[in-house]
Design an enzyme around this catalytic site. Sequence first.
Site, PDB file in Angstrom:
ATOM      1  N   TYR A   8       0.822  -1.200   0.000  1.00 16.43           N
ATOM      2  CA  TYR A   8       0.000   0.000   0.000  1.00 16.43           C
ATOM      3  C   TYR A   8       0.860   1.256   0.000  1.00 16.43           C
ATOM      4  O   TYR A   8       2.079   1.201   0.214  1.00 16.43           O
ATOM      5  CB  TYR A   8      -0.939  -0.003   1.211  1.00 16.43           C
ATOM      6  CG  TYR A   8      -0.271   0.341   2.526  1.00 16.43           C
ATOM      7  CD1 TYR A   8       0.593  -0.542   3.151  1.00 16.43           C
ATOM      8  CD2 TYR A   8      -0.492   1.584   3.139  1.00 16.43           C
ATOM      9  CE1 TYR A   8       1.214  -0.215   4.343  1.00 16.43           C
ATOM     10  CE2 TYR A   8       0.115   1.914   4.331  1.00 16.43           C
ATOM     11  CZ  TYR A   8       0.971   1.010   4.931  1.00 16.43           C
ATOM     12  OH  TYR A   8       1.595   1.340   6.104  1.00 16.43           O
ATOM     13  N   ARG A  35       8.175   3.814  -4.890  1.00 14.68           N
ATOM     14  CA  ARG A  35       8.197   2.871  -3.763  1.00 14.68           C
ATOM     15  C   ARG A  35       7.136   1.780  -3.942  1.00 14.68           C
ATOM     16  O   ARG A  35       7.383   0.609  -3.638  1.00 14.68           O
ATOM     17  CB  ARG A  35       7.988   3.622  -2.447  1.00 14.68           C
ATOM     18  CG  ARG A  35       8.142   2.700  -1.240  1.00 14.68           C
ATOM     19  CD  ARG A  35       8.151   3.461   0.064  1.00 14.68           C
ATOM     20  NE  ARG A  35       6.877   4.107   0.337  1.00 14.68           N
ATOM     21  CZ  ARG A  35       6.657   4.930   1.364  1.00 14.68           C
ATOM     22  NH1 ARG A  35       7.641   5.214   2.209  1.00 14.68           N
ATOM     23  NH2 ARG A  35       5.477   5.479   1.541  1.00 14.68           N
ATOM     24  N   ARG A  44      -8.184 -20.198  -0.941  1.00 16.11           N
ATOM     25  CA  ARG A  44      -7.088 -20.031   0.021  1.00 16.11           C
ATOM     26  C   ARG A  44      -6.060 -21.149  -0.067  1.00 16.11           C
ATOM     27  O   ARG A  44      -6.379 -22.323   0.160  1.00 16.11           O
ATOM     28  CB  ARG A  44      -7.656 -19.963   1.440  1.00 16.11           C
ATOM     29  CG  ARG A  44      -6.618 -19.585   2.473  1.00 16.11           C
ATOM     30  CD  ARG A  44      -7.214 -19.486   3.870  1.00 16.11           C
ATOM     31  NE  ARG A  44      -6.223 -18.965   4.807  1.00 16.11           N
ATOM     32  CZ  ARG A  44      -5.242 -19.687   5.330  1.00 16.11           C
ATOM     33  NH1 ARG A  44      -5.118 -20.967   5.012  1.00 16.11           N
ATOM     34  NH2 ARG A  44      -4.376 -19.132   6.154  1.00 16.11           N
ATOM     35  N   HIS A  56      -1.479 -21.247   0.288  1.00 15.30           N
ATOM     36  CA  HIS A  56      -0.340 -20.342   0.476  1.00 15.30           C
ATOM     37  C   HIS A  56       0.421 -19.985  -0.807  1.00 15.30           C
ATOM     38  O   HIS A  56       0.747 -18.821  -1.013  1.00 15.30           O
ATOM     39  CB  HIS A  56       0.627 -20.918   1.515  1.00 15.30           C
ATOM     40  CG  HIS A  56       0.133 -20.778   2.926  1.00 15.30           C
ATOM     41  ND1 HIS A  56      -0.979 -21.440   3.400  1.00 15.30           N
ATOM     42  CD2 HIS A  56       0.596 -20.033   3.955  1.00 15.30           C
ATOM     43  CE1 HIS A  56      -1.184 -21.112   4.664  1.00 15.30           C
ATOM     44  NE2 HIS A  56      -0.248 -20.261   5.038  1.00 15.30           N
ATOM     45  N   LYS A 115       6.537  -1.946   1.905  1.00 15.28           N
ATOM     46  CA  LYS A 115       5.377  -1.331   2.575  1.00 15.28           C
ATOM     47  C   LYS A 115       4.180  -2.275   2.426  1.00 15.28           C
ATOM     48  O   LYS A 115       3.314  -2.089   1.568  1.00 15.28           O
ATOM     49  CB  LYS A 115       5.099   0.058   1.992  1.00 15.28           C
ATOM     50  CG  LYS A 115       4.234   0.933   2.893  1.00 15.28           C
ATOM     51  CD  LYS A 115       4.302   2.372   2.482  1.00 15.28           C
ATOM     52  CE  LYS A 115       3.251   3.235   3.167  1.00 15.28           C
ATOM     53  NZ  LYS A 115       3.408   3.398   4.604  1.00 15.28           N
ATOM     54  N   GLU A 131      12.653   3.023  14.030  1.00 16.00           N
ATOM     55  CA  GLU A 131      11.793   4.126  13.597  1.00 16.00           C
ATOM     56  C   GLU A 131      10.598   4.166  14.543  1.00 16.00           C
ATOM     57  O   GLU A 131      10.642   3.564  15.611  1.00 16.00           O
ATOM     58  CB  GLU A 131      11.368   3.927  12.133  1.00 16.00           C
ATOM     59  CG  GLU A 131      10.725   2.578  11.852  1.00 16.00           C
ATOM     60  CD  GLU A 131      10.488   2.294  10.369  1.00 16.00           C
ATOM     61  OE1 GLU A 131      10.316   3.229   9.589  1.00 16.00           O
ATOM     62  OE2 GLU A 131      10.453   1.102  10.011  1.00 16.00           O
ATOM     63  N   LEU A 133      11.421   1.405   6.963  1.00 14.75           N
ATOM     64  CA  LEU A 133      10.768   1.820   5.727  1.00 14.75           C
ATOM     65  C   LEU A 133      11.496   3.057   5.187  1.00 14.75           C
ATOM     66  O   LEU A 133      11.789   3.988   5.947  1.00 14.75           O
ATOM     67  CB  LEU A 133       9.298   2.163   5.993  1.00 14.75           C
ATOM     68  CG  LEU A 133       8.528   2.548   4.731  1.00 14.75           C
ATOM     69  CD1 LEU A 133       8.284   1.321   3.855  1.00 14.75           C
ATOM     70  CD2 LEU A 133       7.203   3.201   5.070  1.00 14.75           C
TER      71      LEU A 133
HETATM   72  N1  PLP Z   1       7.982   4.187   8.843  1.00 15.00           N
HETATM   73  C1  PLP Z   1       6.831   3.491   8.919  1.00 15.00           C
HETATM   74  C2  PLP Z   1       6.812   2.193   9.656  1.00 15.00           C
HETATM   75  C3  PLP Z   1       5.662   3.982   8.308  1.00 15.00           C
HETATM   76  O1  PLP Z   1       4.524   3.280   8.370  1.00 15.00           O
HETATM   77  C4  PLP Z   1       5.718   5.222   7.647  1.00 15.00           C
HETATM   78  C5  PLP Z   1       4.530   5.777   7.014  1.00 15.00           C
HETATM   79  O2  PLP Z   1       3.454   5.246   7.079  1.00 15.00           O
HETATM   80  C6  PLP Z   1       6.932   5.916   7.620  1.00 15.00           C
HETATM   81  C7  PLP Z   1       8.054   5.366   8.218  1.00 15.00           C
HETATM   82  C8  PLP Z   1       7.036   7.242   6.929  1.00 15.00           C
HETATM   83  O3  PLP Z   1       7.010   7.055   5.538  1.00 15.00           O
HETATM   84  P1  PLP Z   1       6.461   8.189   4.591  1.00 15.00           P
HETATM   85  O4  PLP Z   1       7.290   9.393   4.832  1.00 15.00           O
HETATM   86  O5  PLP Z   1       6.663   7.628   3.223  1.00 15.00           O
HETATM   87  O6  PLP Z   1       5.039   8.393   4.931  1.00 15.00           O
END
Ligand code: PLP
Length: 293
Positions: free
Chosen positions: A33, A52, A100, A102, A148, A181, A206
């Site tokens: 997403y 991304r 369903r 895997h 993501k 983070e 991320l």
């Molecule tokens: N880290 C995580 C785990 C996130 O879920 C997000 C955004 O949802 C970010 C960092 C920040 O990413 P972005 O600047 O692309 O929104």
Amino acid sequence: MTRFAYVNGRYETQRSASVSIEDRGYQFADGVYEVIALWNSCPIDLLGHMDRLERSMAEVKFPNPPSRTALKVIAQELVRLNRMGTGILYVQINRGAAPRNHPFPGDHINCSVVMTVRHGLGPSATEFQDGVGLKVEEDLRWLRRDIKTIGLLPNVLTKQAAKSVGAFEALLVNPDGTVTEASTANIWLVGADGILVTRPLGPEVLGGITRARVMALAKDAGRKVREATFTLDEVLSAREVFLTGTTTFVLPVSKIDETLISNGYPGEVACDLRDRYLTFLNSHNKETSWYVG
Ligand code: PLP
């Protein structure tokens, strides 16, 4: 006002929109997403989000990913239908619907594509001005946090743990003691030498689109940025700490658990970058912000 969503080829009211119970997103969290900010009807950093998203789809090996041009056309129509000014555009792409099992269902199954919008964006005026609190939590996620994916249960649990004590976000710490983070944002600190530090890109975090943008804005402003790992102790003793993210923008941190950061006030560097980021948001226009390459 009625909200419209896009689901697998149709624009429907959000109330009536639905997906199959055999969708692999529902069954296996087999989906990826993006959350894209809309500011005065302009998507922010759309190119970065598309890059991304394509990377995420390639990493999880979707055989027939939708093109960025097709996604852009859908997004534009959704913004128009919902008369979107400022808010978010949510894009979710799953491997598709199949009985369903895997293993991948095969190349004949098309990805499912869902897009929705929501009005309103960004931290409250108080959060912006006073800074926010974080709660330290163990980072429980898998080893490919650079993708993501919609498998967000650890993010949900840690964010809820933060909320339950009145904190804005969870500060995630690996078992090795390094900080990764926050549950929905990247984390930065400003050291005693004034240098900005954030964790390097790699499988443990991320690659935030806002992180990249703020890094460019900071360098343009003549600030030094270092990409390095750091410990919780280093964060707690930093001169300043702040978050970056699509929905948080640049958000000063004033407290982590019981420790005050910058004496409990937003730091000067964070405030400067927060203001530069707002200027960047305001610089968008409808002619160029939809460019996807
Ligand atoms: N880290 C995580 C785990 C996130 O879920 C997000 C955004 O949802 C970010 C960092 C920040 O990413 P972005 O600047 O692309 O929104």
